[in-house]
Scaffold this motif. Structure first.
Motif, PDB file in Angstrom:
ATOM      1  N   ARG A 123      21.710   0.416  10.656  1.00  0.00           N
ATOM      2  CA  ARG A 123      21.240  -1.247  10.521  1.00  0.00           C
ATOM      3  C   ARG A 123      21.423  -1.757   9.116  1.00  0.00           C
ATOM      4  N   PHE A 124      21.745  -1.169   8.129  1.00  0.00           N
ATOM      5  CA  PHE A 124      21.871  -1.496   6.914  1.00  0.00           C
ATOM      6  C   PHE A 124      23.029  -1.165   6.411  1.00  0.00           C
ATOM      7  N   THR A 125      23.799  -2.328   5.649  1.00  0.00           N
ATOM      8  CA  THR A 125      24.887  -1.939   4.983  1.00  0.00           C
ATOM      9  C   THR A 125      25.067  -2.434   3.553  1.00  0.00           C
ATOM     10  N   ILE A 126      25.328  -1.509   2.682  1.00  0.00           N
ATOM     11  CA  ILE A 126      25.539  -1.818   1.174  1.00  0.00           C
ATOM     12  C   ILE A 126      26.730  -2.054   0.851  1.00  0.00           C
ATOM     13  N   ALA A 127      27.049  -3.273  -0.257  1.00  0.00           N
ATOM     14  CA  ALA A 127      28.243  -3.301  -0.737  1.00  0.00           C
ATOM     15  C   ALA A 127      28.162  -3.868  -1.954  1.00  0.00           C
ATOM     16  N   ARG A 128      29.353  -4.023  -2.818  1.00  0.00           N
ATOM     17  CA  ARG A 128      29.363  -4.533  -4.124  1.00  0.00           C
ATOM     18  C   ARG A 128      30.495  -5.162  -4.372  1.00  0.00           C
ATOM     19  N   ASP A 129      30.443  -6.174  -5.209  1.00  0.00           N
ATOM     20  CA  ASP A 129      31.563  -7.066  -5.707  1.00  0.00           C
ATOM     21  C   ASP A 129      31.443  -7.004  -7.057  1.00  0.00           C
ATOM     22  N   GLY A 152       0.889  -1.113   0.034  1.00  0.00           N
ATOM     23  CA  GLY A 152       0.087   0.005   0.059  1.00  0.00           C
ATOM     24  C   GLY A 152       0.689   1.276  -0.032  1.00  0.00           C
ATOM     25  N   LYS A 153       2.111   1.268  -0.091  1.00  0.00           N
ATOM     26  CA  LYS A 153       3.030   2.365  -0.115  1.00  0.00           C
ATOM     27  C   LYS A 153       3.755   2.441  -1.175  1.00  0.00           C
ATOM     28  N   ASP A 154       4.574   3.529  -1.428  1.00  0.00           N
ATOM     29  CA  ASP A 154       5.157   3.993  -2.806  1.00  0.00           C
ATOM     30  C   ASP A 154       6.626   3.250  -2.378  1.00  0.00           C
ATOM     31  N   ARG A 155       7.375   3.049  -3.436  1.00  0.00           N
ATOM     32  CA  ARG A 155       8.736   2.433  -3.503  1.00  0.00           C
ATOM     33  C   ARG A 155       9.585   3.434  -2.963  1.00  0.00           C
ATOM     34  N   GLU A 156      10.377   3.211  -2.224  1.00  0.00           N
ATOM     35  CA  GLU A 156      11.326   4.264  -1.175  1.00  0.00           C
ATOM     36  C   GLU A 156      12.913   3.686  -1.534  1.00  0.00           C
ATOM     37  N   PHE A 157      13.617   4.713  -1.404  1.00  0.00           N
ATOM     38  CA  PHE A 157      14.944   4.442  -1.405  1.00  0.00           C
ATOM     39  C   PHE A 157      15.614   4.041  -0.208  1.00  0.00           C
ATOM     40  N   VAL A 158      16.527   2.959  -0.106  1.00  0.00           N
ATOM     41  CA  VAL A 158      16.798   2.280   1.141  1.00  0.00           C
ATOM     42  C   VAL A 158      18.665   2.771   1.042  1.00  0.00           C
ATOM     43  N   ALA A 159      19.256   2.472   0.130  1.00  0.00           N
ATOM     44  CA  ALA A 159      20.649   2.616   0.304  1.00  0.00           C
ATOM     45  C   ALA A 159      21.232   2.237  -1.096  1.00  0.00           C
ATOM     46  N   ALA A 160      22.470   3.005  -1.458  1.00  0.00           N
ATOM     47  CA  ALA A 160      23.159   2.915  -2.717  1.00  0.00           C
ATOM     48  C   ALA A 160      24.715   3.177  -2.553  1.00  0.00           C
ATOM     49  N   ILE A 161      25.177   2.761  -3.442  1.00  0.00           N
ATOM     50  CA  ILE A 161      26.791   2.734  -3.571  1.00  0.00           C
ATOM     51  C   ILE A 161      27.203   3.225  -4.863  1.00  0.00           C
ATOM     52  N   SER A 162      28.263   4.012  -4.831  1.00  0.00           N
ATOM     53  CA  SER A 162      28.730   4.509  -6.220  1.00  0.00           C
ATOM     54  C   SER A 162      29.508   3.566  -7.215  1.00  0.00           C
ATOM     55  N   TRP A 163      29.504   3.910  -8.383  1.00  0.00           N
ATOM     56  CA  TRP A 163      30.285   2.887  -9.141  1.00  0.00           C
ATOM     57  C   TRP A 163      31.845   2.344  -8.834  1.00  0.00           C
ATOM     58  N   SER A 164      32.393   3.435  -8.128  1.00  0.00           N
ATOM     59  CA  SER A 164      33.821   3.203  -7.699  1.00  0.00           C
ATOM     60  C   SER A 164      33.811   2.328  -6.162  1.00  0.00           C
ATOM     61  N   THR A 187      28.168  -8.543  -8.681  1.00  0.00           N
ATOM     62  CA  THR A 187      26.721  -8.870  -7.458  1.00  0.00           C
ATOM     63  C   THR A 187      26.938  -7.783  -6.688  1.00  0.00           C
ATOM     64  N   MET A 188      25.724  -7.222  -6.295  1.00  0.00           N
ATOM     65  CA  MET A 188      25.638  -6.205  -5.231  1.00  0.00           C
ATOM     66  C   MET A 188      24.944  -6.883  -3.838  1.00  0.00           C
ATOM     67  N   TYR A 189      25.120  -6.399  -2.640  1.00  0.00           N
ATOM     68  CA  TYR A 189      24.525  -6.846  -1.553  1.00  0.00           C
ATOM     69  C   TYR A 189      23.762  -5.776  -0.584  1.00  0.00           C
ATOM     70  N   LEU A 190      23.020  -6.430   0.342  1.00  0.00           N
ATOM     71  CA  LEU A 190      22.343  -5.461   1.234  1.00  0.00           C
ATOM     72  C   LEU A 190      22.325  -6.332   2.692  1.00  0.00           C
ATOM     73  N   GLN A 191      23.245  -6.226   3.425  1.00  0.00           N
ATOM     74  CA  GLN A 191      23.209  -6.596   4.893  1.00  0.00           C
ATOM     75  C   GLN A 191      22.136  -5.936   5.793  1.00  0.00           C
ATOM     76  N   MET A 192      21.159  -6.393   6.288  1.00  0.00           N
ATOM     77  CA  MET A 192      20.016  -5.944   6.989  1.00  0.00           C
ATOM     78  C   MET A 192      20.342  -6.705   8.293  1.00  0.00           C
ATOM     79  N   ASN A 193      20.580  -5.764   9.600  1.00  0.00           N
ATOM     80  CA  ASN A 193      20.529  -6.054  10.855  1.00  0.00           C
ATOM     81  C   ASN A 193      19.660  -5.237  11.676  1.00  0.00           C
ATOM     82  N   SER A 194      19.261  -5.986  12.941  1.00  0.00           N
ATOM     83  CA  SER A 194      18.415  -5.139  13.971  1.00  0.00           C
ATOM     84  C   SER A 194      16.948  -4.812  13.095  1.00  0.00           C
TER      85      SER A 194
END
Length: 116
Positions: free
Chosen positions: A67-73, A42-54, A78-85
């Motif tokens: 609480r959340f950490t974004i990373a890329r390999d 019932g809600k709009d899509r919202e931004f969570v996290a992003a990481i630059s090309w570098s 592949t990109m990742y989102l580690q979600m804690n708490s």
């Protein structure tokens, strides 16, 4: 053309952790900024996290900061989102996104449910 496929979603209890992955195919993501968005029922899509090309800069929504950490390999494309708490309000469909100046691509989404 870039194809993105998310994985790692599921049901988790409040306070728990979950790690989302997004694997890209079609071309390398090394020149793309990548990120995660989510959409609760019932809600709009919202931004969570992003990481630059570098990988040198990261950005997080205020609601998930700390609480959340974004990373890329880039070697694995592949990109990742580690979600804690995790909290019940984190529940929603999570989408990965890859973008640059000229184009943008979305995955199909993966469901994350935080509930007892």
């Amino acid at each position: 053309q870039v194809q993105l496929v998310e994985s790692g979603g599921g049901l988790v209890q409040p306070g728990g952790s979950l790690r989302l992955s997004c694997e890209a195919s079609g071309r390398t993501l090394s020149s793309f900024a990548v990120g995660w968005f989510r959409q609760a029922p019932g809600k709009d899509r919202e931004f969570v996290a992003a990481i630059s090309w570098s990988g040198g800069s990261t950005y997080s929504a205020r609601s998930v900061k700390g609480r959340f950490t974004i990373a890329r390999d880039n070697a694995k494309n592949t990109m990742y989102l580690q979600m804690n708490s995790l909290k019940p309000e984190d529940t929603g469909v999570y989408y990965c996104n890859a973008r640059r100046v000229l184009d943008s691509y979305w995955g199909q989404g993966t469901q994350v449910t935080v509930s007892s």
